[in-house]
Write a protein that holds these residues in place. Structure first.
Motif, short mmCIF file in Angstrom:
data_model
loop_
_atom_site.label_atom_id
_atom_site.label_comp_id
_atom_site.label_asym_id
_atom_site.label_seq_id
_atom_site.Cartn_x
_atom_site.Cartn_y
_atom_site.Cartn_z
N ASN A 199 -14.66 21.66 29.99
CA ASN A 199 -14.50 20.54 30.94
C ASN A 199 -15.00 19.23 30.34
N TRP A 200 -16.14 19.30 29.66
CA TRP A 200 -16.68 18.07 29.06
C TRP A 200 -15.75 17.56 27.97
N ARG A 201 -15.17 18.46 27.17
CA ARG A 201 -14.23 18.03 26.13
C ARG A 201 -13.04 17.31 26.76
N PHE A 202 -12.52 17.86 27.84
CA PHE A 202 -11.38 17.23 28.51
C PHE A 202 -11.77 15.87 29.09
N LYS B 227 -19.36 18.86 44.32
CA LYS B 227 -20.76 19.12 43.99
C LYS B 227 -21.04 18.91 42.50
N GLY B 228 -20.01 19.00 41.66
CA GLY B 228 -20.20 18.81 40.23
C GLY B 228 -20.61 20.07 39.51
N VAL C 127 -21.82 21.82 35.00
CA VAL C 127 -23.04 22.49 34.55
C VAL C 127 -22.90 24.00 34.46
N SER C 128 -21.73 24.53 34.72
CA SER C 128 -21.54 25.98 34.66
C SER C 128 -21.47 26.44 33.21
N LYS D 172 -12.79 26.11 48.25
CA LYS D 172 -13.92 26.40 47.37
C LYS D 172 -13.86 25.53 46.10
N ASN D 173 -12.67 25.37 45.55
CA ASN D 173 -12.50 24.55 44.35
C ASN D 173 -12.82 23.08 44.62
N ILE D 174 -12.43 22.58 45.77
CA ILE D 174 -12.73 21.19 46.13
C ILE D 174 -14.23 20.99 46.25
#
Length: 105
Positions: free
Chosen positions: A22-25, A10-11, A15-16, A3-5
């Protein structure tokens, strides 16, 4: 795990609701990559500059040695005699005399 893969492919992690972390990282990793690439280019420039300067030093050293050897040949007595012979001056055949001064005590 599967599921994580799928989420990564899917990306959806971008957008969650908690995507800000995630964007900061991702931005942090991107900045680090840019810094690493810039550092690598700077190191390459320095390596090329060092190689160029070494070649220049070797050229100057060989020119110095060449000039020094020509000077040594010009300073030799036979070379001086040949140059003076062209000008009409020959070495003296009469040996020099020593001048002695007696003290007046």
């Amino acid at each position: 795990m599967k599921k994580n893969i799928y989420r990564i492919l899917k990306g959806t992690f971008l957008v969650s609701d908690d995507a800000f972390k995630n964007w900061r990282f991702i931005i942090f990793v991107s900045v680090l990559a840019i810094v690493m690439i810039a550092s690598s280019h700077s190191a390459d420039k320095k390596v090329y500059e060092i190689a160029r300067l070494k070649n220049e030093v070797n050229e100057m050293r060989s020119a110095f040695i060449d000039g020094r050897s020509r000077l040594m040949k010009l300073k030799m007595e036979s070379a001086v005699i040949n140059v003076m012979k062209d000008k009409g001056i020959a070495p003296s055949v009469i040996p020099p005399k020593k001048i002695r001064i007696k003290s007046q005590n």
